[in-house]
Write a protein that holds these residues in place. Structure first.
Motif, PDB file in Angstrom:
ATOM      1  N   VAL A  73       0.855  -1.189   0.000  1.00  0.00           N
ATOM      2  CA  VAL A  73       0.000   0.000   0.000  1.00  0.00           C
ATOM      3  C   VAL A  73       0.891   1.239   0.000  1.00  0.00           C
ATOM      4  O   VAL A  73       1.795   1.355   0.814  1.00  0.00           O
ATOM      5  N   GLY A  74       0.627   2.148  -0.923  1.00  0.00           N
ATOM      6  CA  GLY A  74       1.503   3.318  -1.044  1.00  0.00           C
ATOM      7  C   GLY A  74       2.853   2.911  -1.595  1.00  0.00           C
ATOM      8  O   GLY A  74       3.902   3.320  -1.104  1.00  0.00           O
ATOM      9  N   CYS A 140       2.668  -1.078   4.399  1.00  0.00           N
ATOM     10  CA  CYS A 140       2.314   0.331   4.182  1.00  0.00           C
ATOM     11  C   CYS A 140       3.433   1.153   4.811  1.00  0.00           C
ATOM     12  O   CYS A 140       3.433   1.423   6.006  1.00  0.00           O
ATOM     13  N   ILE A 141       4.394   1.513   4.009  1.00  0.00           N
ATOM     14  CA  ILE A 141       5.621   2.134   4.506  1.00  0.00           C
ATOM     15  C   ILE A 141       5.710   3.586   4.025  1.00  0.00           C
ATOM     16  O   ILE A 141       5.746   3.850   2.827  1.00  0.00           O
ATOM     17  N   GLY A 142       5.710   4.499   4.984  1.00  0.00           N
ATOM     18  CA  GLY A 142       5.877   5.917   4.658  1.00  0.00           C
ATOM     19  C   GLY A 142       4.645   6.583   4.092  1.00  0.00           C
ATOM     20  O   GLY A 142       4.772   7.591   3.404  1.00  0.00           O
ATOM     21  N   THR A 143       3.466   6.046   4.379  1.00  0.00           N
ATOM     22  CA  THR A 143       2.255   6.562   3.740  1.00  0.00           C
ATOM     23  C   THR A 143       1.152   6.936   4.721  1.00  0.00           C
ATOM     24  O   THR A 143       0.289   7.738   4.397  1.00  0.00           O
ATOM     25  N   LEU A 144       1.144   6.394   5.921  1.00  0.00           N
ATOM     26  CA  LEU A 144       0.039   6.619   6.868  1.00  0.00           C
ATOM     27  C   LEU A 144      -0.187   8.089   7.205  1.00  0.00           C
ATOM     28  O   LEU A 144      -1.275   8.466   7.650  1.00  0.00           O
ATOM     29  N   THR A 145       0.795   8.921   6.973  1.00  0.00           N
ATOM     30  CA  THR A 145       0.670  10.357   7.226  1.00  0.00           C
ATOM     31  C   THR A 145      -0.591  10.928   6.587  1.00  0.00           C
ATOM     32  O   THR A 145      -1.203  11.845   7.122  1.00  0.00           O
ATOM     33  N   TYR A 146      -0.982  10.386   5.468  1.00  0.00           N
ATOM     34  CA  TYR A 146      -2.088  10.951   4.689  1.00  0.00           C
ATOM     35  C   TYR A 146      -3.440  10.324   5.000  1.00  0.00           C
ATOM     36  O   TYR A 146      -4.442  10.701   4.402  1.00  0.00           O
ATOM     37  N   CYS A 147      -3.490   9.383   5.932  1.00  0.00           N
ATOM     38  CA  CYS A 147      -4.740   8.723   6.284  1.00  0.00           C
ATOM     39  C   CYS A 147      -5.606   9.642   7.140  1.00  0.00           C
ATOM     40  O   CYS A 147      -5.149  10.198   8.133  1.00  0.00           O
ATOM     41  N   LYS A 148      -6.870   9.756   6.762  1.00  0.00           N
ATOM     42  CA  LYS A 148      -7.805  10.610   7.503  1.00  0.00           C
ATOM     43  C   LYS A 148      -8.706   9.806   8.432  1.00  0.00           C
ATOM     44  O   LYS A 148      -9.375  10.381   9.291  1.00  0.00           O
ATOM     45  N   ILE A 160      -9.187  -7.684   3.662  1.00  0.00           N
ATOM     46  CA  ILE A 160      -8.515  -8.258   2.487  1.00  0.00           C
ATOM     47  C   ILE A 160      -7.333  -9.158   2.843  1.00  0.00           C
ATOM     48  O   ILE A 160      -6.750  -9.778   1.963  1.00  0.00           O
ATOM     49  N   SER A 161      -6.988  -9.231   4.131  1.00  0.00           N
ATOM     50  CA  SER A 161      -5.873 -10.097   4.510  1.00  0.00           C
ATOM     51  C   SER A 161      -6.397 -11.461   4.962  1.00  0.00           C
ATOM     52  O   SER A 161      -7.490 -11.581   5.504  1.00  0.00           O
ATOM     53  N   LYS A 162      -5.597 -12.474   4.710  1.00  0.00           N
ATOM     54  CA  LYS A 162      -5.936 -13.836   5.121  1.00  0.00           C
ATOM     55  C   LYS A 162      -5.739 -13.966   6.627  1.00  0.00           C
ATOM     56  O   LYS A 162      -4.934 -13.237   7.208  1.00  0.00           O
ATOM     57  N   PRO A 163      -6.434 -14.918   7.255  1.00  0.00           N
ATOM     58  CA  PRO A 163      -6.168 -15.152   8.681  1.00  0.00           C
ATOM     59  C   PRO A 163      -4.680 -15.455   8.885  1.00  0.00           C
ATOM     60  O   PRO A 163      -4.077 -16.201   8.128  1.00  0.00           O
ATOM     61  N   GLY A 164      -4.093 -14.809   9.882  1.00  0.00           N
ATOM     62  CA  GLY A 164      -2.677 -15.005  10.168  1.00  0.00           C
ATOM     63  C   GLY A 164      -1.748 -14.169   9.312  1.00  0.00           C
ATOM     64  O   GLY A 164      -0.523 -14.316   9.391  1.00  0.00           O
ATOM     65  N   ALA A 165      -2.294 -13.286   8.496  1.00  0.00           N
ATOM     66  CA  ALA A 165      -1.461 -12.440   7.631  1.00  0.00           C
ATOM     67  C   ALA A 165      -0.565 -11.531   8.471  1.00  0.00           C
ATOM     68  O   ALA A 165      -0.880 -11.197   9.608  1.00  0.00           O
ATOM     69  N   VAL A 166       0.538 -11.134   7.874  1.00  0.00           N
ATOM     70  CA  VAL A 166       1.455 -10.184   8.493  1.00  0.00           C
ATOM     71  C   VAL A 166       1.160  -8.806   7.901  1.00  0.00           C
ATOM     72  O   VAL A 166       1.104  -8.654   6.679  1.00  0.00           O
ATOM     73  N   ILE A 167       0.964  -7.826   8.774  1.00  0.00           N
ATOM     74  CA  ILE A 167       0.738  -6.449   8.334  1.00  0.00           C
ATOM     75  C   ILE A 167       1.818  -5.584   8.958  1.00  0.00           C
ATOM     76  O   ILE A 167       1.997  -5.584  10.171  1.00  0.00           O
ATOM     77  N   ILE A 168       2.548  -4.874   8.099  1.00  0.00           N
ATOM     78  CA  ILE A 168       3.636  -4.008   8.560  1.00  0.00           C
ATOM     79  C   ILE A 168       3.363  -2.602   8.050  1.00  0.00           C
ATOM     80  O   ILE A 168       3.184  -2.392   6.851  1.00  0.00           O
ATOM     81  N   ALA A 169       3.312  -1.654   8.984  1.00  0.00           N
ATOM     82  CA  ALA A 169       3.087  -0.260   8.621  1.00  0.00           C
ATOM     83  C   ALA A 169       4.021   0.622   9.441  1.00  0.00           C
ATOM     84  O   ALA A 169       4.364   0.285  10.573  1.00  0.00           O
ATOM     85  N   THR A 170       4.432   1.723   8.844  1.00  0.00           N
ATOM     86  CA  THR A 170       5.221   2.715   9.570  1.00  0.00           C
ATOM     87  C   THR A 170       4.389   3.982   9.690  1.00  0.00           C
ATOM     88  O   THR A 170       3.451   4.213   8.916  1.00  0.00           O
ATOM     89  N   HIS A 171       4.757   4.785  10.668  1.00  0.00           N
ATOM     90  CA  HIS A 171       4.065   6.056  10.891  1.00  0.00           C
ATOM     91  C   HIS A 171       5.093   7.054  11.410  1.00  0.00           C
ATOM     92  O   HIS A 171       6.007   6.674  12.147  1.00  0.00           O
ATOM     93  N   ARG A 172       4.935   8.290  11.028  1.00  0.00           N
ATOM     94  CA  ARG A 172       5.875   9.330  11.456  1.00  0.00           C
ATOM     95  C   ARG A 172       5.859   9.465  12.975  1.00  0.00           C
ATOM     96  O   ARG A 172       4.796   9.561  13.585  1.00  0.00           O
TER      97      ARG A 172
END
Length: 192
Positions: A73-74, A140-148, A160-172
Motif C-alpha cells: 500500500v503506497g 504500508c511504509i511511509g504513507t500513513l501520514t495521509y490517512c484521515k 482483504i488479509s488472510k487469517p494469520g497475515a502479516v501487516i507491517i506499517a510505519t508512521h511518522r
C-alpha cells in the motif's frame, strides 16, 4: 547531502509547498524523478527493514500455487517490492502495489517486481478492489501520514488479509503522539 535532496526535504517539511502544487498527488508526481535519490541520501532504511520482518514472520504461503500474495500500500517507486524480492523465498511472489501518484507508479513498473499496480487514494478510499481474504501480507511504509480515518483503513486491511497475515506499517514519530490512542486500541481489540 545533495542539493536536490535538501530541496525536497525542505518542501516536505513545509505543508505550504504541497498546497502550492494543489494536491498530494501533484506533489509526489513532481517529486517522482528525484524520489529514490532523495530517500537514498536521507538514509531511508524502512523498505529493507520491512522485507526483513516479512522474511522473519511470514509462514508458508496458503495459496495452492505456493506463492505469497503481498499488497504494498503506497508502493511509490517500488522500494519495498525491490527489497522483498531480494529474499529467495519471495521470488515468484504475487506482489500488488497501489499509490496515489501515477508518476511514482510508472517508476515502480519499470522495476518489474509487481504483478499489478493501481493508482488509487489507498489511504482514504475504501473498499479496495480486492476480494476478502486475499493477501498473506500487507505493507504500508511511509504513507500513513495521509490517512484521515484509521479505523476505516485498518478494517479494510483486515478484510482483504488472510487469517494469520502479516501487516507491517510505519508512521511518522511526530504524529504518533496524537495517534497512539488509536493504535493502542487496536491491540486491545485483539484484531491485531
Amino acid at each position: 547531502m545533495s542539493t536536490v535532496a535538501n530541496e525536497w526535504r525542505d518542501k516536505l517539511a513545509n505543508d505550504l509547498e504541497v498546497k502550492k502544487l494543489g494536491t498530494t498527488e501533484n506533489f509526489y508526481d513532481a517529486w517522482s524523478k528525484d524520489y529514490d535519490e532523495c530517500l537514498d541520501k536521507w538514509g531511508y532504511k524502512a523498505p529493507g527493514f520491512t522485507a526483513q520482518l516479512l522474511n522473519k514472520y511470514m509462514t508458508n504461503p496458503t495459496d495452492p500455487s505456493g506463492k505469497f500474495k503481498i499488497l504494498d500500500v503506497g508502493a511509490g517507486t517500488g522500494l519495498v517490492g525491490q527489497e522483498i524480492v531480494k529474499y529467495d523465498r519471495f521470488k515468484g511472489s504475487v506482489i500488488y502495489g497501489n499509490d496515489l501518484s501515477g508518476e511514482l507508479l510508472n517508476i515502480a513498473n519499470k522495476k518489474s517486481v509487481y504483478s499489478s499496480l493501481q493508482q488509487l487514494d489507498s489511504m482514504n478510499v475504501v473498499p479496495y478492489p480486492y476480494p476478502d481474504n486475499t493477501f498473506d501480507a500487507i505493507t504500508c511504509i511511509g504513507t500513513l501520514t495521509y490517512c484521515k480515518n484509521f479505523p476505516k483503513l485498518f478494517n479494510e486491511w483486515i478484510r482483504i488479509s488472510k487469517p494469520g497475515a502479516v501487516i507491517i506499517a510505519t508512521h511518522r514519530s511526530d504524529m504518533m503522539v496524537k495517534d497512539k490512542t488509536f493504535f493502542n486500541g487496536l491491540v486491545a481489540t485483539l484484531k491485531w
